[in-house]
Design an enzyme around this catalytic site. Structure first.
Site, PDB file in Angstrom:
ATOM      1  N   GLU A   1       0.813  -1.219   0.000  1.00 12.53           N
ATOM      2  CA  GLU A   1       0.000   0.000   0.000  1.00 12.53           C
ATOM      3  C   GLU A   1       0.843   1.263   0.000  1.00 12.53           C
ATOM      4  OE1 GLU A   1      -4.293  -1.059   2.062  1.00 12.53           O
ATOM      5  OE2 GLU A   1      -2.743  -0.104   3.273  1.00 12.53           O
TER       6      GLU A   1
ATOM      7  N   GLU B   1      -7.021  18.542  37.776  1.00 13.20           N
ATOM      8  CA  GLU B   1      -7.896  19.717  37.903  1.00 13.20           C
ATOM      9  C   GLU B   1      -7.187  21.019  37.559  1.00 13.20           C
ATOM     10  OE1 GLU B   1     -11.517  19.020  41.092  1.00 13.20           O
ATOM     11  OE2 GLU B   1      -9.663  19.902  41.779  1.00 13.20           O
TER      12      GLU B   1
END
Length: 568
Positions: A74, A314
């Site tokens: 490919e 956080e």
């Protein structure tokens, strides 16, 4: 030459294996891929098939002295080289050194359809030449669907596949053949898995907008292997596979202690702090000071010269550094010295397994003595509670095995006195610290207590603490008629006690003055009595002397009179 420590081990009478060099994959396959036999690597588009095959060749050439051939149906050689350069794989340099042979074979489907004939004789000749040119021990064929794209007859495809696999076996090539996933089969043709000795399936799935890559060994003839799905990560160094099963309870413990960074908190833990290598859970609602506590621990670890790894879910690194400066903790100095390392990410950026893989990779590279995860409850955004607990169990088992002290923070919801958490991991923690807000007198104050600390005596007090410019300060306990006093109530109680102390001190001073006055009065009276006594004593002594003299005079007079009278 192959190093002794890199030689694949044969499992008794089982087949010999070739190490792939891919982190984690050799553990999952119990020693690598079947040596001298073909392995099928299949999966959907973008799952990492070509990268795995490429790394298999590169690691073989660089680590195990086994040159390889990469035959693509490919991508051209230039395209393949450019695609993997970001992983640090320099295929052009390896090709120039005769360690790898790159070959691109273009398949013309229309030509096959026109002639109606198809066989692999030309491919065998081309492969044999490529193998001989570098002395190859490994071969990659990418991808098998393209090679057989013009053959509509499944029987022909299967027959030619058998020929291809048998030819590679006869050559003694350890081979990877990649294939695209079918709708209900591992490959489009649904045939390759039946003629391969080993089948590895790669999956790139999306769940709730979060992607996760997984690998599974579907089949492995003649060898035991792990059959579970395992997360894997593609980073700048290649592929990393991590088993998802727990390491179990095989770690050893130590009696050594490490400071929490807060002296009065250490005192509550027997005066010495946490056990080294233990797991600590700090839970509390928003704003109770969880990050402040773990930052103290990070600062103390770095002061000891230990490395600390801080996972933040956080706040960014700069935000944590800025916020902690307000309480007198300078974490930036340790980051500059290389003792403290931050990794801040939103939980939703990865799937749960990838988070675990990234964390494990950083732990292996940085080799910390302390790890902080703040907060683990944010992982609920990408998985349910049960899966988060499983993930943390695996993480803690690995850290305990390495004797790394781990501090986790977790956000709690509901009642301030509740001892439950969103993620039920309290049983995993050796020490559990509970931070809470208390409301009284129209204000909120912070308190903390130790729910448990395995293997050590610890305080059972609920302690109020305040965040000062010098860090966390645990205050003395004040107990009133209604319980522990905090905030303004504590200050009022302190003021009342100080006022009472002042009154008592003044009373004592007055009594002391009165006592001094009485003492002086007593001493004055004693002085007067002594003076009076001395006067009387002098008079008495004078009288006694005079009386003595008188007696002597009388006696003398009597004697004189007797002589005059001629007395005998």
């Amino acid at each position: 030459m192959v190093r002794a420590e890199n030689k694949p081990k044969s499992l008794g009478a089982q087949l010999e294996k070739s190490l792939t060099g891919i982190k984690g994959l050799d553990e999952v396959t119990k020693g690598g891929l079947p040596k001298g036999r073909p392995t099928l690597v299949c999966g959907g588009a973008g799952s990492g098939k070509t990268l795995l095959a490429t790394e298999f060749l590169v690691r073989g050439a660089l680590q195990f002295g086994e040159p390889g051939v990469f035959m693509s149906f490919e991508e051209t050689s230039d395209e393949l080289t450019k695609n993997v350069v970001s992983l640090g794989f320099k295929l052009d340099a390896l090709a120039a050194q005769k360690k790898i042979s790159l070959d691109y074979v273009q398949i013309d489907r229309s030509e096959i359809e026109e002639t109606g004939e198809y066989n692999l004789e030309g491919l065998f000749i081309r492969l044999e030449h490529a193998i001989a040119s570098v002395g190859a021990k490994r071969v990659v064929l990418d991808t098998i669907e393209t090679l057989f794209s013009g053959i509509p007859n499944p029987a022909v495809v299967r027959a030619e596949l058998k020929r291809l696999f048998q030819w590679l076996k006869n050559k003694g090539m350890t081979t990877i053949i990649t294939g695209e996933q079918g709708e209900k089969t591992f490959t489009r043709h649904g045939l390759e898995e039946y003629v391969s000795d080993c089948v590895i399936f790669l999956d790139h799935r999306i769940s709730e907008q979060v992607s996760t890559r997984r690998i599974r060994v579907v089949k492995y003839r003649g060898s035991p292997h792990d059959t579970n799905e395992f997360p894997f990560l593609i980073d700048e160094k290649g592929i990393i596979v991590m088993p998802i099963t727990s390491l179990g309870l095989r770690y050893r413990v130590t009696n050594k202690r490490v400071s929490t960074g807060i002296p009065r908190f250490d005192a509550m833990l027997g005066g010495k702090g946490y056990y080294r290598g233990s797991s600590v859970l700090i839970s509390g609602s928003a704003g109770t000071g969880k990050t402040s506590f773990v930052s103290h621990f990070a600062d103390a670890a770095c002061r000891r010269g230990d490395r600390c790894l801080f996972f933040a879910f956080e706040e960014s690194e700069s935000q944590v550094v800025r916020n902690m400066l307000s309480i007198g903790i300078d974490l930036e100095q340790w980051a500059k010295k290389g003792l403290l390392k931050y990794h801040a990410d939103r939980p939703t950026i990865y799937g749960l397994e990838t988070h675990l893989l990234v964390m494990q990779k950083m732990i292996n590279e940085f080799k910390p003595a302390a790890v902080i995860v703040d907060p683990v409850s944010n992982l609920n955004a990408v998985a349910n509670h049960a899966n988060v607990k499983m993930m943390l169990t695996r993480l803690l088992d690995q850290l305990k095995l390495d004797r790394v002290t781990t501090v986790l923070t977790i956000l709690t919801q509901g009642s301030p006195t509740s001892e439950s958490t969103d993620v039920d991991i309290s049983s995993l923690a050796d020490t559990w610290i509970r931070l809470r807000d208390t409301e009284s007198g129209g204000e909120r104050n912070r308190g903390m207590y130790i729910l448990k600390s395995r293997g050590m005596t610890h305080s059972n007090q609920i302690r109020e603490f305040v965040l000062t410019d010098k860090g966390v300060n645990l205050l003395d306990v004040y107990v009133g008629p209604s319980g522990v006093l905090t905030g303004s109530a504590r200050l009022s109680r302190e003021a009342q006690e100080k006022a009472k102390d002042l009154v008592r001190e003044q009373d004592a001073q007055i009594k002391q003055l009165n006592l001094e006055r009485k003492r002086k009065a007593m001493e004055a009276r004693i002085a007067d009595l002594r003076a009076e006594f001395k006067t009387e004593e002098a008079e008495i002594k004078k009288f006694i002397k005079q009386e003595k003299l008188r007696r002597q005079k009388v006696s003398q007079d009597r004697e004189a009179m007797a002589q005059i009278r001629k007395a005998d």
